[in-house]
Design an enzyme around this catalytic site. Structure first.
Site, PDB file in Angstrom:
ATOM      1  N   LYS A 248       0.844  -1.182   0.000  1.00  9.69           N
ATOM      2  CA  LYS A 248       0.000   0.000   0.000  1.00  9.69           C
ATOM      3  C   LYS A 248       0.888   1.245   0.000  1.00  9.69           C
ATOM      4  O   LYS A 248       1.840   1.337   0.758  1.00  9.69           O
ATOM      5  CB  LYS A 248      -0.919   0.000   1.223  1.00  9.69           C
ATOM      6  CG  LYS A 248      -1.964   1.102   1.209  1.00  9.69           C
ATOM      7  CD  LYS A 248      -2.983   0.935   2.321  1.00  9.69           C
ATOM      8  CE  LYS A 248      -4.046   2.021   2.247  1.00  9.69           C
ATOM      9  NZ  LYS A 248      -5.082   1.858   3.277  1.00  9.69           N
TER      10      LYS A 248
ATOM     11  N   GLU B 239     -19.135  -5.699  11.166  1.00 10.45           N
ATOM     12  CA  GLU B 239     -20.072  -4.931  11.982  1.00 10.45           C
ATOM     13  C   GLU B 239     -21.107  -5.809  12.672  1.00 10.45           C
ATOM     14  O   GLU B 239     -21.456  -5.576  13.839  1.00 10.45           O
ATOM     15  CB  GLU B 239     -20.787  -3.885  11.110  1.00 10.45           C
ATOM     16  CG  GLU B 239     -19.873  -2.807  10.553  1.00 10.45           C
ATOM     17  CD  GLU B 239     -19.197  -3.189   9.244  1.00 10.45           C
ATOM     18  OE1 GLU B 239     -18.419  -2.363   8.713  1.00 10.45           O
ATOM     19  OE2 GLU B 239     -19.449  -4.319   8.747  1.00 10.45           O
TER      20      GLU B 239
ATOM     21  N   ARG C 201     -25.224  -1.885   8.476  1.00  9.30           N
ATOM     22  CA  ARG C 201     -24.888  -3.261   8.085  1.00  9.30           C
ATOM     23  C   ARG C 201     -25.191  -4.257   9.205  1.00  9.30           C
ATOM     24  O   ARG C 201     -25.124  -5.458   8.991  1.00  9.30           O
ATOM     25  CB  ARG C 201     -23.404  -3.347   7.704  1.00  9.30           C
ATOM     26  CG  ARG C 201     -22.941  -2.243   6.773  1.00  9.30           C
ATOM     27  CD  ARG C 201     -21.544  -2.477   6.259  1.00  9.30           C
ATOM     28  NE  ARG C 201     -21.579  -3.250   5.033  1.00  9.30           N
ATOM     29  CZ  ARG C 201     -20.522  -3.811   4.463  1.00  9.30           C
ATOM     30  NH1 ARG C 201     -19.333  -3.706   5.016  1.00  9.30           N
ATOM     31  NH2 ARG C 201     -20.640  -4.481   3.354  1.00  9.30           N
TER      32      ARG C 201
END
Length: 589
Positions: free
Chosen positions: A248, A335, A363
């Site tokens: 990244k 979640e 969610r």
């Protein structure tokens, strides 16, 4: 800036005209272009830099958009956007009426699926692959998903289903060991072991066990290796899995070294890579008010625990992690699990502060109802990024929480007006509530310099009169009160207007409402949430119940999706910025 190859590319078909040995030059030009624009326009940086070679390879090998490419979350899709006809407008990224910061179907045929929340790519691509089978089409379907996103329950569900089909699906795992914060969990540990073994993969590979044709890990920055492997996988039928290792922030030294900061660094020097210093503010972010307050409370109350689904930094629960690592839990992008986990903790007498962005709690809606509220467990939900959040747009605005939470029995719903109120309702919540509570607060800074005052207890369900008046009563909820205060301040006949901070959407302060109904024939409600079903609707419902026959005007987010722009621009669009409120109030004079 002259780009010998990039300037000639309008669409992916142009990439396929370039010889493979020249593609690394295209990768460098594309990477430099992303850095050049994001340095001044801001946005998500590290993720897109990490997949430059993968993006080029995918569009080189596959016949996009006929072959369908689905990105997960979409933080990493800047290179994809630039190569698919949006290079000339990329500078408008995330700006009002500019292009979206995420893939968006209405924006381009190359954006096959709209994303913003994680872990949806495998399900979507599998759905497309099954549809192609049923229609007799012969095309490829590729889902690119990160190692943090693939650990989510939804991704596992999709892998479980896909492995039991013969769908023409290729799942590419972009493994860089980080989402926004470093990846966590047993699957991350497993992927780390695979990477250390490299070509001698463990005999019982988890993805092969799910009936995927697994290959890798391979170097995600080696274009020749990527193209060779993707071409090979094109010839294989059924579900396939390619494990790609990337870095990244690749290509910008600071972004590689500090991957958390450079996920979305703000403005930075494109030459040195250094983040440009921001003007120091005397005010504090609401997330830091939460983060510092929970540490204070936890120092006194050893039953307090902090839980977040992959948002340690974004929620500022990192302060709790530093102070009490054994009582702080990052459960990854999960979640639903987070909510039921804290429900289990609450049954055993712990006091869980579950910090979830407002948009992400959507969610876990069933878990809030079934596992928390139905059992009346005293969980404390802290909903960061409530209201309009700005440039991330429709996928990230926290405008539905008041509407979707207030209909749930047993659940207290509160929106503190400022930093002190947030601090005090957190204090009150851990003293021993008999019900679960949801505390919503916005992204960004407050307006108080001195907010770390001694704790005070807030009476549940009680609002407050902020300003007396004699003709029009304004009822606000949460920090949108500031816009009301500022608007009234600019009106000469300000004595006309009374202003009430209702604080609680559930339970409503009915005693205060009765007093308001008795005194005023005109009421205006203002919220930074959806008008449909929200705070104003709650006032209307109670007014109908008690036969109030005055006028009630509702201001808030209208019944359509609000896209990207600054918070001020979007508030103006919705008619809840200071100037719009002032104009509305003047019409009553």
């Amino acid at each position: 800036m002259q780009n010998e190859l990039l300037d000639k590319i309008k669409l992916p078909k142009d990439i396929r005209q370039i010889s493979i040995p020249k593609l690394p030059m295209l990768a460098k030009e594309l990477r430099d272009f992303i850095i050049d624009v994001v340095a001044t326009k801001e946005g998500h940086l590290g993720a897109s830099l990490g997949v430059v070679e993968l993006t080029i390879a995918l569009h080189y090998v596959f016949n996009t958009p006929e072959d369908m490419l689905v990105w997960d979350v979409g933080h990493q899709a800047y290179g994809h956007k630039i190569l698919t006809g949006r290079k000339d407008v990329f500078h408008t990224n995330r700006q009002l009426e500019g292009i979206s910061g995420f893939p968006k179907r209405s924006e381009s045929e190359y954006d096959t699926f709209g994303v913003g929340h994680s872990s949806t790519s495998i399900s979507a691509a599998l759905g497309m692959a099954i549809a192609s089978q049923l229609k007799g089409e012969n095309k490829h379907h590729i889902a690119v998903i990160g190692d943090a996103s693939i650990a989510s329950g939804m991704a596992f569900e999709a892998l479980n289903h896909a492995g039991d089909t013969n769908a023409n699906l290729l799942v590419i795992l972009n493994d860089n060991a980080i989402g926004i914060d470093p990846s966590v969990g047993a699957l991350k540990d497993y992927l780390t072991r695979i990477k250390s073994i490299r070509n001698d993969v463990e005999q019982h590979n988890i993805f092969e066990a799910l009936n995927f044709d697994y290959s890798g890990p391979i170097d995600g920055h080696n274009l020749e290796e990527l193209i060779t492997e993707l071409n090979r996988l094109k010839q294989i039928e059924g579900p396939k899995f390619l494990h790609v290792i990337t870095t990244k922030g690749k290509g910008l030294k600071q972004a590689e070294q500090d991957q958390v900061k450079y996920h979305a660094p703000g403005k930075f020097d494109k030459i040195s890579g250094d983040v440009l210093p921001k003007q120091q503010s005397k005010f504090t972010k609401f997330q830091d008010v939460f983060g510092k307050t929970i540490v204070e409370l936890a120092e006194v109350n050893n039953k307090i625990v902090g839980i977040t689904p992959a948002m340690l930094t974004g929620s500022s629960l990192k302060f709790m992690l530093e102070a009490f690592p054994e009582r702080t839990f990052d459960v990854g992008i999960a979640e639903q699990h987070a909510v039921t986990l804290v429900a289990g903790m609450a049954t055993e007498g712990l006091i869980p502060f579950c910090n979830i962005y407002s948009t992400f709690l959507q969610r876990a809606y069933d878990q809030v109802i079934h596992d928390v509220a139905l059992q009346n467990l005293p969980v404390i939900f802290c909903l960061d990024r409530a209201g309009l959040v700005g440039e991330d747009g429709a996928t990230h605005h926290g405008v539905f929480d008041l509407a979707y939470l207030r209909c749930i029995p047993n659940l207290i719903v509160v929106a503190p007006r400022n930093e002190i109120e947030l601090r005090n309702i957190m204090h009150t919540s851990q003293l021993g509530l008999e019900n679960p509570i949801a505390i919503r607060y916005p992204r960004g800074k407050g307006r108080l310099e001195k907010w770390q005052l001694p704790f005070e207890t807030i009476e549940i369900g009680k609002g407050e009169c902020l300003k007396e008046g004699f003709k029009v009563a304004i009822l606000s909820i949460g920090t949108i009160a500031n816009n009301v205060i500022d608007a009234i301040e600019e009106i000469e006949e300000k004595e006309v207007f009374a202003h009430y901070d209702m604080r609680f959407v559930k339970p409503l302060d009915k005693e205060l409402l009765h007093a308001i109904f008795d005194q005023f024939n005109t009421i205006i409600t203002i919220e930074d949430g959806t008008i449909s079903g929200g705070f104003g609707t709650a006032i209307l419902e109670y007014a109908a119940e008690v036969d109030y026959n005055g006028s009630i005007q509702l201001l808030g987010v209208p019944d359509n999706f609000i896209h990207h722009g600054t918070v001020k621009e979007l508030q103006k669009l919705c008619g809840i910025d200071k100037d719009s409120i002032k104009s509305e109030l003047l019409s009553y004079l």
